[in-house]
Scaffold this motif. Structure first.
Motif, PDB file in Angstrom:
ATOM      1  N   GLY A 222      -0.437  -0.015  -2.557  1.00  0.00           N
ATOM      2  CA  GLY A 222       0.333  -0.623  -3.634  1.00  0.00           C
ATOM      3  C   GLY A 222       0.020  -2.099  -3.807  1.00  0.00           C
ATOM      4  O   GLY A 222      -0.786  -2.681  -3.063  1.00  0.00           O
TER       5      GLY A 222
ATOM      6  N   LYS B  16       1.549   8.072  -6.404  1.00  0.00           N
ATOM      7  CA  LYS B  16       0.868   6.838  -5.986  1.00  0.00           C
ATOM      8  C   LYS B  16      -0.526   6.753  -6.602  1.00  0.00           C
ATOM      9  O   LYS B  16      -1.004   5.679  -6.974  1.00  0.00           O
ATOM     10  CB  LYS B  16       0.731   6.796  -4.456  1.00  0.00           C
ATOM     11  CG  LYS B  16       1.882   6.144  -3.725  1.00  0.00           C
ATOM     12  CD  LYS B  16       1.486   5.848  -2.293  1.00  0.00           C
ATOM     13  CE  LYS B  16       2.527   4.986  -1.599  1.00  0.00           C
ATOM     14  NZ  LYS B  16       2.121   4.646  -0.219  1.00  0.00           N
ATOM     15  N   LEU B  17      -1.169   7.911  -6.663  1.00  0.00           N
ATOM     16  CA  LEU B  17      -2.542   7.927  -7.189  1.00  0.00           C
ATOM     17  C   LEU B  17      -2.560   7.586  -8.677  1.00  0.00           C
ATOM     18  O   LEU B  17      -3.433   6.831  -9.138  1.00  0.00           O
ATOM     19  CB  LEU B  17      -3.155   9.312  -6.950  1.00  0.00           C
ATOM     20  CG  LEU B  17      -4.644   9.457  -7.175  1.00  0.00           C
ATOM     21  CD1 LEU B  17      -5.435   8.555  -6.236  1.00  0.00           C
ATOM     22  CD2 LEU B  17      -5.079  10.903  -6.979  1.00  0.00           C
ATOM     23  N   LEU B  18      -1.636   8.143  -9.420  1.00  0.00           N
ATOM     24  CA  LEU B  18      -1.549   7.868 -10.857  1.00  0.00           C
ATOM     25  C   LEU B  18      -0.125   7.412 -11.178  1.00  0.00           C
ATOM     26  O   LEU B  18       0.677   8.171 -11.728  1.00  0.00           O
ATOM     27  CB  LEU B  18      -1.915   9.123 -11.661  1.00  0.00           C
ATOM     28  CG  LEU B  18      -3.381   9.539 -11.616  1.00  0.00           C
ATOM     29  CD1 LEU B  18      -3.575  10.898 -12.280  1.00  0.00           C
ATOM     30  CD2 LEU B  18      -4.254   8.502 -12.311  1.00  0.00           C
ATOM     31  N   PRO B  19       0.197   6.180 -10.846  1.00  0.00           N
ATOM     32  CA  PRO B  19       1.578   5.724 -11.004  1.00  0.00           C
ATOM     33  C   PRO B  19       1.961   5.510 -12.476  1.00  0.00           C
ATOM     34  O   PRO B  19       1.116   5.149 -13.291  1.00  0.00           O
ATOM     35  CB  PRO B  19       1.589   4.395 -10.242  1.00  0.00           C
ATOM     36  CG  PRO B  19       0.183   3.917 -10.348  1.00  0.00           C
ATOM     37  CD  PRO B  19      -0.683   5.133 -10.343  1.00  0.00           C
ATOM     38  N   ASP B  20       3.234   5.753 -12.769  1.00  0.00           N
ATOM     39  CA  ASP B  20       3.736   5.461 -14.115  1.00  0.00           C
ATOM     40  C   ASP B  20       4.799   4.375 -14.080  1.00  0.00           C
ATOM     41  O   ASP B  20       5.504   4.149 -15.056  1.00  0.00           O
ATOM     42  CB  ASP B  20       4.266   6.727 -14.790  1.00  0.00           C
ATOM     43  CG  ASP B  20       5.327   7.424 -13.956  1.00  0.00           C
ATOM     44  OD1 ASP B  20       5.732   6.845 -12.929  1.00  0.00           O
ATOM     45  OD2 ASP B  20       5.729   8.544 -14.320  1.00  0.00           O
ATOM     46  N   LYS B  21       4.926   3.727 -12.918  1.00  0.00           N
ATOM     47  CA  LYS B  21       5.808   2.561 -12.837  1.00  0.00           C
ATOM     48  C   LYS B  21       5.289   1.630 -11.743  1.00  0.00           C
ATOM     49  O   LYS B  21       4.569   2.065 -10.833  1.00  0.00           O
ATOM     50  CB  LYS B  21       7.247   2.978 -12.534  1.00  0.00           C
ATOM     51  CG  LYS B  21       7.416   3.650 -11.186  1.00  0.00           C
ATOM     52  CD  LYS B  21       8.870   3.968 -10.911  1.00  0.00           C
ATOM     53  CE  LYS B  21       9.021   4.560  -9.507  1.00  0.00           C
ATOM     54  NZ  LYS B  21      10.409   4.890  -9.176  1.00  0.00           N
ATOM     55  N   GLN B  22       5.622   0.365 -11.880  1.00  0.00           N
ATOM     56  CA  GLN B  22       5.229  -0.639 -10.893  1.00  0.00           C
ATOM     57  C   GLN B  22       6.417  -1.559 -10.636  1.00  0.00           C
ATOM     58  O   GLN B  22       7.275  -1.729 -11.518  1.00  0.00           O
ATOM     59  CB  GLN B  22       4.052  -1.484 -11.417  1.00  0.00           C
ATOM     60  CG  GLN B  22       2.713  -0.775 -11.439  1.00  0.00           C
ATOM     61  CD  GLN B  22       2.175  -0.509 -10.048  1.00  0.00           C
ATOM     62  OE1 GLN B  22       2.344  -1.326  -9.143  1.00  0.00           O
ATOM     63  NE2 GLN B  22       1.549   0.645  -9.863  1.00  0.00           N
TER      64      GLN B  22
ATOM     65  N   ARG C 280      -4.328   1.977  -4.354  1.00  0.00           N
ATOM     66  CA  ARG C 280      -3.298   2.950  -4.734  1.00  0.00           C
ATOM     67  C   ARG C 280      -2.451   3.339  -3.527  1.00  0.00           C
ATOM     68  O   ARG C 280      -1.251   3.558  -3.645  1.00  0.00           O
ATOM     69  CB  ARG C 280      -3.938   4.192  -5.362  1.00  0.00           C
ATOM     70  CG  ARG C 280      -4.644   3.925  -6.666  1.00  0.00           C
ATOM     71  CD  ARG C 280      -3.734   4.091  -7.893  1.00  0.00           C
ATOM     72  NE  ARG C 280      -2.502   3.334  -7.841  1.00  0.00           N
ATOM     73  CZ  ARG C 280      -2.318   2.094  -8.302  1.00  0.00           C
ATOM     74  NH1 ARG C 280      -3.321   1.471  -8.847  1.00  0.00           N
ATOM     75  NH2 ARG C 280      -1.154   1.496  -8.229  1.00  0.00           N
TER      76      ARG C 280
END
Lengths: 229, 318
Positions: free
Chosen positions: A194, A25-31, A191
């Motif tokens: 979301g 969640k802190l450093l997401p690689d998808k949204q 973060r």
């Protein structure tokens, strides 16, 4: 996990932090796929402008007030500082309007909105103290004009716009620290919660598809504000 | 769908998102954004630089407009200047601005005491040495009854209305019953033109100085700042402090604050500042609390700008 780790303050804090903000969640690689609009860019642009403000302001602070008036390099960095502030407010206001029209406080995100709005409001006196710390005619005129509002509201009793020393302190330390602190809280909340989902559409007659069906068991039942604070 | 249902939907839609995902590189996005902003700042700096007009000084004021300087100094002496009658936080001459029974300035008191007669005129004149005639004139003024002092200053202010500046920097005032004032003000003008008054107004109990309250108040009472501001379109009636010198954007984010000063009743109210601050305080609180204000929080749902923002999402199947 040992019993000592279980009970320690450090262990508890770590567990709470990781539970609230796991790395994905802190450093997401998808949204979610709905996060697809240029309006989303203005949040990170605001943050980028703030970084340039802090960096250029740090250089100005390192060299001191005389430097930006009497050297070409100093004036150059002063100009960068000015334009980064102008860009910061420009993109931040677009970001704010964008989030308003998305009603981005929905779904338990009221604190995200509140920290964003407070950032905007705290940034205003931060910029004002910068203008009155310039040691030029703008500083003279703005400080002598703005003092009346401060004095009328009682703020002038402890916040004297005509006192360069006091304003400089507020501008280079106290107010930037407040802005950066609130921005960090804002980003962590973004973060954690979301990106707010799209509105559910009511006009099925228009043939517009629903984004996602509501779950069988709603995760919450309280009103937005009640839940989020 | 009820408000409660919408709330549950908003939470569940994100937590249990059933649609697709797209790849997202937050670090890359941040780096690109930072690069774009740095490039824009550099471009704007190279193209437009930034304003940095030299500040006015008491010395430059006394040299370029000696009549205005002496007129202002005389009003400081008799307390009829803007600062002299200001009230808190500078003095007790008035109660300051208020809304109904709310006197915030008065309640917080005189935190930056300024005695315009003493601080701006008499004390600086006392600092001038080697001029026995001047000190005698100051003694005469100080020992005179207040009624006599007022008669001198009133007559002198009237005479200054027809005063002329001389090539040597002095001023000529039509003859009148001014008592010791011509000697005092002539000396103060010379002191200011030499640059001495700039330093005298900053004098406090220590060597290092950062507080420009007194010289700025003194200059703001005269025309030295407002004349420049008028030429630069910076007056309150010209949207005031949200502008800055030159053709620069200034503090455009203050547009709403400045707007109130342009319209009645604020543009003509003696309590305009406190009224505008109160309005902006309420509006600021409203901005923060939008999520809890019925109607305002519902507008985004009623006016479907969101269909534009999420148009791709609404076009695609669920």
């Amino acid at each position: 996990m040992s019993a000592v780790e279980e009970r320690s303050w450090t262990g508890r804090l770590r567990r709470r932090a990781v539970a609230a903000l796991p790395p994905e969640k802190l450093l997401p690689d998808k949204q979610p796929s709905y996060v697809a609009s240029w309006i989303y860019v203005f949040g990170v642009l605001s943050l980028s402008a703030l970084i340039v403000i802090i960096a250029s302001g740090t250089i100005l602070a390192l060299k001191g007030p005389t430097w930006w008036h009497f050297t070409g390099v100093g004036h150059f960095f002063n100009s960068i500082h000015l334009w980064s502030v102008e860009l910061f407010f420009f993109v931040m206001v677009i970001h704010l309007w964008g989030k308003y029209w998305m009603a981005a406080w929905r779904g338990g995100r009221a604190r995200v909105w509140i920290t964003g709005a407070v950032t905007f409001l705290v940034a205003i006196p931060c910029a004002l103290t910068g203008y009155v710390s310039q040691q030029n005619f703008d500083a003279q005129w703005i400080s002598t004009q703005a003092k009346d509002a401060m004095n009328a509201a009682g703020i002038g009793a402890f916040f004297n716009l005509l006192n360069f020393g006091q304003m400089y302190s507020w501008h280079v330390l106290l107010l930037p620290a407040a802005v950066v602190g609130i921005v960090i809280a804002h980003i962590l909340l973004v973060r954690k919660h979301g990106v707010v989902p799209p509105f559910v559409l009511q006009d099925k007659a228009a043939g517009t598809p629903q984004p996602a069906p509501p779950p069988a068991e709603p995760a919450a039942t309280a009103a937005d504000g009640e839940r989020s604070l | 769908m009820s408000r409660k249902d919408r709330h549950a939907y908003d939470i569940a839609t994100y937590e249990h998102w059933r649609g697709g995902y797209r790849s997202y590189d937050i670090v890359k996005e941040a780096c690109i954004a930072l690069g774009v902003v740095v490039a824009l700042c550099l471009l704007l700096t190279i193209l437009f630089s930034s304003p940095d007009e030299k500040p006015s000084t008491v010395q430059s004021w006394a040299r370029t407009d000696p009549v205005d300087f002496v007129t202002t100094a005389t009003t400081e002496l008799d307390g009829s200047s803007g600062t002299g009658g200001y009230g808190p936080p500078y003095n007790h001459a008035s109660d300051g601005q208020h809304i109904a029974f709310i006197y915030l300035a008065k309640w917080l008191g005189v935190s930056h005491p300024v005695d315009t007669s003493q601080d701006f005129v008499l004390a600086p004149l006392r600092a001038v040495t080697g001029q026995p005639a001047l000190q005698a004139a100051v003694d005469t003024y100080r020992s005179a009854p207040s009624k006599q002092q007022a008669a001198w200053t009133t007559a002198y202010e009237k005479g200054l209305g027809n005063a002329k500046a001389n090539p040597d920097g002095s001023i000529s005032v039509p003859t009148g019953g001014y008592g010791p004032l011509p000697v005092m003000m002539g000396a103060l003008l010379s002191f200011a033109q030499s640059g001495g008054l700039d330093g005298a107004l900053l004098t406090s109990k220590q060597f290092y100085q950062t507080d420009y309250t007194k010289p700025l108040l003194f200059m703001a009472d005269g025309g030295v700042l407002s004349n420049r501001a008028h030429a630069e379109h910076l007056l309150g009636t010209q949207w005031g402090i949200m502008n800055e010198t030159g053709s620069y954007p200034g503090q455009v984010w203050l547009w709403l604050y400045t707007f109130w000063y342009q319209i009645k009743p604020f543009s003509s109210s003696s309590n305009a500042d406190i009224l505008v601050m109160a309005i902006m305080g309420v509006l600021s609180l409203g901005l923060i609390l939008i999520p809890f204000i019925p109607g305002v929080r519902d507008l985004p749902r009623w006016i479907p700008i969101y269909r534009l923002i999420w148009r791709e999402h609404y076009r695609s199947p669920a």
